[in-house]
Design a protein around this motif. Structure first.
Motif, PDB file in Angstrom:
ATOM      1  N   LEU A 234     -20.602 -10.040  -3.172  1.00  0.00           N
ATOM      2  CA  LEU A 234     -19.446  -9.166  -2.985  1.00  0.00           C
ATOM      3  C   LEU A 234     -18.888  -9.387  -1.588  1.00  0.00           C
ATOM      4  O   LEU A 234     -19.598  -9.246  -0.593  1.00  0.00           O
ATOM      5  CB  LEU A 234     -19.886  -7.705  -3.158  1.00  0.00           C
ATOM      6  CG  LEU A 234     -18.854  -6.619  -2.962  1.00  0.00           C
ATOM      7  CD1 LEU A 234     -17.756  -6.721  -4.009  1.00  0.00           C
ATOM      8  CD2 LEU A 234     -19.537  -5.248  -3.060  1.00  0.00           C
TER       9      LEU A 234
ATOM     10  N   PRO B 171     -15.848  -8.620   1.386  1.00  0.00           N
ATOM     11  CA  PRO B 171     -14.732  -7.771   1.816  1.00  0.00           C
ATOM     12  C   PRO B 171     -13.484  -8.631   2.014  1.00  0.00           C
ATOM     13  O   PRO B 171     -13.562  -9.751   2.512  1.00  0.00           O
ATOM     14  CB  PRO B 171     -15.218  -7.199   3.147  1.00  0.00           C
ATOM     15  CG  PRO B 171     -16.158  -8.234   3.672  1.00  0.00           C
ATOM     16  CD  PRO B 171     -16.810  -8.858   2.454  1.00  0.00           C
TER      17      PRO B 171
ATOM     18  N   TYR C 199     -13.943  -6.625  -2.566  1.00  0.00           N
ATOM     19  CA  TYR C 199     -13.489  -5.245  -2.419  1.00  0.00           C
ATOM     20  C   TYR C 199     -12.444  -5.200  -1.324  1.00  0.00           C
ATOM     21  O   TYR C 199     -12.476  -5.965  -0.371  1.00  0.00           O
ATOM     22  CB  TYR C 199     -14.645  -4.278  -2.167  1.00  0.00           C
ATOM     23  CG  TYR C 199     -15.366  -4.429  -0.856  1.00  0.00           C
ATOM     24  CD1 TYR C 199     -15.007  -3.658   0.250  1.00  0.00           C
ATOM     25  CD2 TYR C 199     -16.428  -5.320  -0.709  1.00  0.00           C
ATOM     26  CE1 TYR C 199     -15.677  -3.771   1.454  1.00  0.00           C
ATOM     27  CE2 TYR C 199     -17.110  -5.445   0.481  1.00  0.00           C
ATOM     28  CZ  TYR C 199     -16.732  -4.664   1.555  1.00  0.00           C
ATOM     29  OH  TYR C 199     -17.393  -4.783   2.749  1.00  0.00           O
TER      30      TYR C 199
ATOM     31  N   ASN D 174      -6.874   3.253   2.923  1.00  0.00           N
ATOM     32  CA  ASN D 174      -7.797   2.248   3.415  1.00  0.00           C
ATOM     33  C   ASN D 174      -8.018   2.479   4.909  1.00  0.00           C
ATOM     34  O   ASN D 174      -7.066   2.650   5.660  1.00  0.00           O
ATOM     35  CB  ASN D 174      -7.143   0.875   3.167  1.00  0.00           C
ATOM     36  CG  ASN D 174      -7.856  -0.273   3.778  1.00  0.00           C
ATOM     37  OD1 ASN D 174      -9.025  -0.192   4.125  1.00  0.00           O
ATOM     38  ND2 ASN D 174      -7.151  -1.366   3.929  1.00  0.00           N
TER      39      ASN D 174
ATOM     40  N   THR E  88     -12.775  -7.271  -9.123  1.00  0.00           N
ATOM     41  CA  THR E  88     -12.070  -6.617  -8.017  1.00  0.00           C
ATOM     42  C   THR E  88     -12.456  -5.143  -7.936  1.00  0.00           C
ATOM     43  O   THR E  88     -12.524  -4.454  -8.952  1.00  0.00           O
ATOM     44  CB  THR E  88     -10.546  -6.728  -8.183  1.00  0.00           C
ATOM     45  OG1 THR E  88     -10.170  -6.177  -9.446  1.00  0.00           O
ATOM     46  CG2 THR E  88     -10.086  -8.169  -8.102  1.00  0.00           C
ATOM     47  N   TYR E  89     -12.724  -4.689  -6.730  1.00  0.00           N
ATOM     48  CA  TYR E  89     -13.046  -3.293  -6.472  1.00  0.00           C
ATOM     49  C   TYR E  89     -12.091  -2.766  -5.403  1.00  0.00           C
ATOM     50  O   TYR E  89     -12.020  -3.337  -4.314  1.00  0.00           O
ATOM     51  CB  TYR E  89     -14.482  -3.142  -5.963  1.00  0.00           C
ATOM     52  CG  TYR E  89     -15.531  -3.660  -6.920  1.00  0.00           C
ATOM     53  CD1 TYR E  89     -15.905  -2.918  -8.029  1.00  0.00           C
ATOM     54  CD2 TYR E  89     -16.139  -4.892  -6.699  1.00  0.00           C
ATOM     55  CE1 TYR E  89     -16.874  -3.387  -8.903  1.00  0.00           C
ATOM     56  CE2 TYR E  89     -17.105  -5.374  -7.569  1.00  0.00           C
ATOM     57  CZ  TYR E  89     -17.467  -4.619  -8.663  1.00  0.00           C
ATOM     58  OH  TYR E  89     -18.421  -5.087  -9.520  1.00  0.00           O
TER      59      TYR E  89
ATOM     60  N   THR F 110     -11.291  -0.066  -2.696  1.00  0.00           N
ATOM     61  CA  THR F 110     -11.982   0.954  -1.916  1.00  0.00           C
ATOM     62  C   THR F 110     -10.993   2.021  -1.481  1.00  0.00           C
ATOM     63  O   THR F 110      -9.915   1.721  -0.984  1.00  0.00           O
ATOM     64  CB  THR F 110     -12.658   0.353  -0.666  1.00  0.00           C
ATOM     65  OG1 THR F 110     -11.672  -0.306   0.114  1.00  0.00           O
ATOM     66  CG2 THR F 110     -13.743  -0.615  -1.039  1.00  0.00           C
TER      67      THR F 110
ATOM     68  N   ALA G  26      -7.880  -3.557 -11.154  1.00  0.00           N
ATOM     69  CA  ALA G  26      -9.211  -3.487 -10.553  1.00  0.00           C
ATOM     70  C   ALA G  26     -10.261  -3.232 -11.622  1.00  0.00           C
ATOM     71  O   ALA G  26     -10.002  -2.586 -12.624  1.00  0.00           O
ATOM     72  CB  ALA G  26      -9.262  -2.381  -9.499  1.00  0.00           C
TER      73      ALA G  26
ATOM     74  N   LEU H 209     -14.107   2.320  -5.577  1.00  0.00           N
ATOM     75  CA  LEU H 209     -15.167   2.821  -4.702  1.00  0.00           C
ATOM     76  C   LEU H 209     -14.539   3.945  -3.884  1.00  0.00           C
ATOM     77  O   LEU H 209     -13.657   3.693  -3.069  1.00  0.00           O
ATOM     78  CB  LEU H 209     -15.686   1.709  -3.793  1.00  0.00           C
ATOM     79  CG  LEU H 209     -16.135   0.421  -4.486  1.00  0.00           C
ATOM     80  CD1 LEU H 209     -16.508  -0.638  -3.455  1.00  0.00           C
ATOM     81  CD2 LEU H 209     -17.284   0.688  -5.425  1.00  0.00           C
TER      82      LEU H 209
END
Length: 130
Positions: free
Chosen positions: A13, A15, A34, A41, A69-70, A72, A96, A100
């Protein structure tokens, strides 16, 4: 009780905060990314922050490379953020694999939008910092 020896694939995973870092994650072999969008954000003031309008391109790029895809939502959300969250949710069902979320109010809105279901593609992960 015997434990089953189940092998699980470890998910790499990464960023991502810009299209440049998205392409770097792809080249590095990430299984998932993510990222945050707009003022939801913590890195919203970053020079390369993503916007809601970027979500279709992010999703298309990741789909092409079989990357999850996550999104946040890693800020404390105030009343003025809730409308943006609702707008964001219109995009996220197709953009997504998961959300999260660190804010309980935001989580409540997400669950309400999903009719309190927890199905694949409608998951919410709540994270806290101790």
């Amino acid at each position: 009780m015997k434990s089953k020896n189940i092998k699980k694939k470890i998910e790499l995973l990464a960023p991502v905060g810009s299209f440049e870092s998205l392409h770097a994650a792809i080249q590095a072999g990430a299984d998932a990314i993510y990222f945050g969008v707009a003022q939801l954000n913590m890195r919203a003031k970053s020079i390369n922050s993503f916007f809601l309008s970027d979500l279709p391109l992010i999703q298309a790029t990741c789909s092409q490379h079989h990357i999850k895809t996550y999104i946040t939502l890693n800020t404390v959300m105030y009343e003025h953020d809730m409308q943006l969250l609702k707008t964001c949710l219109l995009y996220t069902s197709d953009a997504a694999d998961d959300l999260l979320c660190v804010d309980l109010g935001g989580r409540r809105i997400i669950k309400k939008k999903n009719n309190n279901k927890q199905n694949d593609g409608e998951k919410i992960t709540h994270t806290t910092h101790s």
